[in-house]
Design an enzyme around this catalytic site. Structure first.
Site, PDB file in Angstrom:
ATOM      1  CD1 TRP A  51      16.978  69.817  37.685  1.00 42.65           C
ATOM      2  CD2 TRP A  51      14.857  70.929  38.415  1.00 42.65           C
ATOM      3  NE1 TRP A  51      15.546  68.936  38.839  1.00 42.65           N
ATOM      4  CE2 TRP A  51      14.353  69.628  38.650  1.00 42.65           C
ATOM      5  CE3 TRP A  51      14.308  72.032  38.103  1.00 42.65           C
ATOM      6  CZ2 TRP A  51      13.458  69.473  39.043  1.00 42.65           C
ATOM      7  CZ3 TRP A  51      13.053  72.176  39.182  1.00 42.65           C
ATOM      8  CH2 TRP A  51      12.905  70.765  39.405  1.00 42.65           C
ATOM      9  CG  ASP A 110      19.837  75.949  39.772  1.00 41.49           C
ATOM     10  OD1 ASP A 110      19.802  75.168  40.914  1.00 41.49           O
ATOM     11  OD2 ASP A 110      18.732  75.391  39.230  1.00 41.49           O
ATOM     12  CE  LYS A 123      17.904  69.581  44.785  1.00 39.76           C
ATOM     13  NZ  LYS A 123      16.284  68.368  45.058  1.00 39.76           N
TER      14      LYS A 123
END
Length: 361
Positions: free
Chosen positions: A102, A172, A196
């Site tokens: 990511w 992030d 999540k």
């Protein structure tokens, strides 16, 4: 309904009490005679939800009016571009610390917008750790420094934040936001896809310091400017109403659990249950991440061969444990144990792991 233990990486498990409340309110929200799914985002009922969610998030993060909370669409993937569009002016550069898949995506998107530097990377060791402070080479004039706090695919996590001096630190936090107490004041901007730890897919949370916002570009399309959404309290266009409503319920659930300190203790205990089995398996289970950098959200490991891994996933699913296959890019096993996963689920998985090893080791 039989018990299913949901170990999916995202969209992920939600608290049962939150789902039950949403079910109860679905047809008639607070005696309004209609569903939250049908209401105008300009209605006082939805505006109250939007405001309460923002204030709850600020309270949990321990910040006040020096930060703004936004509820946006497009996922964290849109933030990969929106961040440099706003804060990476021509002639400037931003530093990225690359710790997994990511972080790579965020860096690659920034390169499409402007100048971005790889200030550190752990690709050489297969993304088994985060970089040490000594291995981070920062540009003294970096517009900002970007990290990915938790990598869901590799299962590694920052447990100590990097020292970036007076440069704005951006993160992030899609996969570990609100999983532990956070020194929020160290960050100029935090973004997180909700699916999540915060709620369902469809909304992305952005927390931005006002002083950082003042440096944002104003020469952008209206919808891509953070200032637009701050000015309009995330109501410039139609927001993902139901997703924000669910985030508000999850934030309330976190407060009911005792806040971030209690959630962190719970998460550490859950992760320790699974890592203990890995560490005492004599090599039958091999964790991907180095011990000091293991994620408390995504426990990643391998078995002796791929055939056993497939059998592991199949048998676990038959016992009501779903979502354990590792990401398609790396294989193996991944148990995602976000805030809403309870100790019972981790105990069940640990018991299965021990039994599977006994029968196949």
């Amino acid at each position: 309904m039989s018990t299913i233990y949901n170990f999916n990486a995202g969209p992920a498990i939600l608290p049962a009490s939150v789902l039950e409340r949403a079910q109860h309110e679905l047809r008639d929200y607070q005696r309004c005679g209609m569903s939250i799914l049908e209401m105008s985002h300009r209605s006082p009922e939805y505006e109250a939800i939007n405001a309460e969610a923002a204030e709850r998030l600020k309270r949990l993060l321990g910040v006040g009016n020096e930060y703004h909370v936004l509820f946006l669409q497009g996922g964290a993937s849109l933030q990969f571009a929106m961040l440099p569009l706003n804060f990476l002016p021509p002639g400037a550069s931003a530093d990225y610390l690359i710790t997994g898949a990511w972080a790579e995506k965020a860096y690659e998107e920034a390169l499409r917008v402007g100048q971005a530097r790889e200030a550190a990377s752990t690709a050489a060791n297969g993304y088994r750790s985060v970089p040490s402070q000594a291995d981070i080479a920062l540009d003294p004039h970096a517009a900002y420094v970007h990290i990915t706090s938790n990598e869901t695919i590799q299962g590694i996590q920052w447990h100590t934040w990097p020292d970036v001096g007076d440069r704005p630190l951006v993160a992030d936090m899609s996969s570990d936001i609100l999983s532990r107490p956070l020194e929020t004041q160290r960050f100029a901007l935090i973004y997180a896809g909700a699916q999540k730890n915060l709620g369902p897919a469809g909304v992305t949370v952005v927390v931005i310091r006002d002083s950082f916002l003042q440096s944002a570009s104003s020469n952008l399309p209206t919808m891509l400017r953070y200032a637009t959404h701050v000015k309009n309290r995330s109501l410039y266009n139609t927001p993902p109403v139901f997703a924000v409503y669910m985030v508000n319920l999850v934030l309330g659930w976190i407060e009911e659990q005792g806040g971030l300190a209690a959630i962190a203790e719970r998460n550490q205990r859950k992760a320790a249950t699974l890592y203990q089995v890995i560490d005492t398996s004599g090599g039958f289970y091999r964790g991907h991440a180095e011990r000091d950098h293991r994620s408390l959200m995504n426990v990643t490991f391998r078995l002796p061969d791929e055939a056993l891994e497939k059998r592991f996933v199949t048998e676990a699913s038959a016992r009501g444990m779903v979502g354990l296959a590792g990401h398609r890019s790396v294989g193996g096993i991944r148990a995602s144990i976000y805030n809403a996963m309870d100790q019972e689920g981790c105990d069940a998985l640990a018991e299965f792991m021990i039994d599977f090893m006994r029968r196949n080791g």
